[in-house]
Scaffold this motif. Structure first.
Motif, PDB file in Angstrom:
ATOM      1  N   LYS A  79       0.540  -0.813 -11.302  1.00  0.00           N
ATOM      2  CA  LYS A  79       1.745  -0.616 -10.485  1.00  0.00           C
ATOM      3  C   LYS A  79       1.444   0.401  -9.387  1.00  0.00           C
ATOM      4  CE  LYS A  79       6.689  -0.050 -11.039  1.00  0.00           C
ATOM      5  NZ  LYS A  79       7.132  -1.415 -10.840  1.00  0.00           N
ATOM      6  N   LEU A  80       1.928   0.101  -8.178  1.00  0.00           N
ATOM      7  CA  LEU A  80       1.821   1.070  -7.091  1.00  0.00           C
ATOM      8  C   LEU A  80       2.691   2.278  -7.401  1.00  0.00           C
ATOM      9  CD1 LEU A  80       2.019  -1.193  -3.920  1.00  0.00           C
ATOM     10  CD2 LEU A  80      -0.002  -0.078  -4.865  1.00  0.00           C
ATOM     11  N   ASP A  81       2.239   3.438  -6.964  1.00  0.00           N
ATOM     12  CA  ASP A  81       2.941   4.683  -7.207  1.00  0.00           C
ATOM     13  C   ASP A  81       3.376   5.279  -5.870  1.00  0.00           C
ATOM     14  OD1 ASP A  81       3.896   6.815  -8.742  1.00  0.00           O
ATOM     15  OD2 ASP A  81       2.003   7.906  -8.615  1.00  0.00           O
ATOM     16  N   GLU A 136      -6.839   5.032 -12.082  1.00  0.00           N
ATOM     17  CA  GLU A 136      -6.186   4.834 -10.799  1.00  0.00           C
ATOM     18  C   GLU A 136      -7.123   4.115  -9.840  1.00  0.00           C
ATOM     19  OE1 GLU A 136      -3.502   8.916 -10.805  1.00  0.00           O
ATOM     20  OE2 GLU A 136      -5.177   8.728  -9.422  1.00  0.00           O
ATOM     21  N   ALA A 166      -2.431   3.404  -7.059  1.00  0.00           N
ATOM     22  CA  ALA A 166      -1.924   2.507  -8.098  1.00  0.00           C
ATOM     23  C   ALA A 166      -2.444   2.978  -9.448  1.00  0.00           C
ATOM     24  CB  ALA A 166      -2.370   1.074  -7.847  1.00  0.00           C
ATOM     25  N   CYS A 215       6.345  -3.669  -6.574  1.00  0.00           N
ATOM     26  CA  CYS A 215       5.213  -2.739  -6.687  1.00  0.00           C
ATOM     27  C   CYS A 215       4.300  -3.049  -7.866  1.00  0.00           C
ATOM     28  CB  CYS A 215       5.646  -1.285  -6.702  1.00  0.00           C
ATOM     29  SG  CYS A 215       6.580  -0.823  -5.224  1.00  0.00           S
TER      30      CYS A 215
END
Length: 117
Positions: free
Chosen positions: A92-94, A2, A14, A66
């Motif tokens: 990918k953004l979370d 992350e 992310a 994202c």
């Protein structure tokens, strides 16, 4: 793995892709934060140059809102809409949706800070 993507003082988590390019980005971030001066491109992304190139493994993909993408080895891309092109997936953004991300990014140039902390 992350990382954090900080936009306008908002810290987003992310999740990085499981590939050598994402690992290379993580190792660069272990040395210190990276600040990207990102601009709108094509009505579907903010993009800006990384300080140094990362390994490429481009493939034809359709990026989604994202997604964090590497373009041409040295351009960081944060997608806020869809587009298909030959790109390298980084992550990918979370925890954020398309509309909220687009609002956060705003119009015009935006500073994006990447960090492991």
């Amino acid at each position: 793995m992350e990382i954090f993507v900080i936009i306008n003082e908002q810290k987003l988590k992310a999740v990085l892709a499981e590939n050598s390019r994402a690992l290379a980005l993580y190792k660069e971030l272990e040395k210190g934060d990276i600040i990207i001066n990102a601009s709108d491109y094509g009505g579907f992304e903010k993009s800006g140059k990384l300080p140094s190139p990362l390994p490429r493994n481009d493939e034809q993909i359709t990026m989604q809102p994202c997604d964090i993408i590497l373009y041409s080895g040295q351009t960081f891309v944060l997608a806020y809409d869809t587009n298909s092109w030959s790109l390298t997936r980084l992550g990918k953004l979370d925890g954020i949706g398309k509309d909220e991300l687009k609002k956060l990014l705003g119009t015009g140039d935006t500073k994006i800070r990447l960090s492991v902390r």
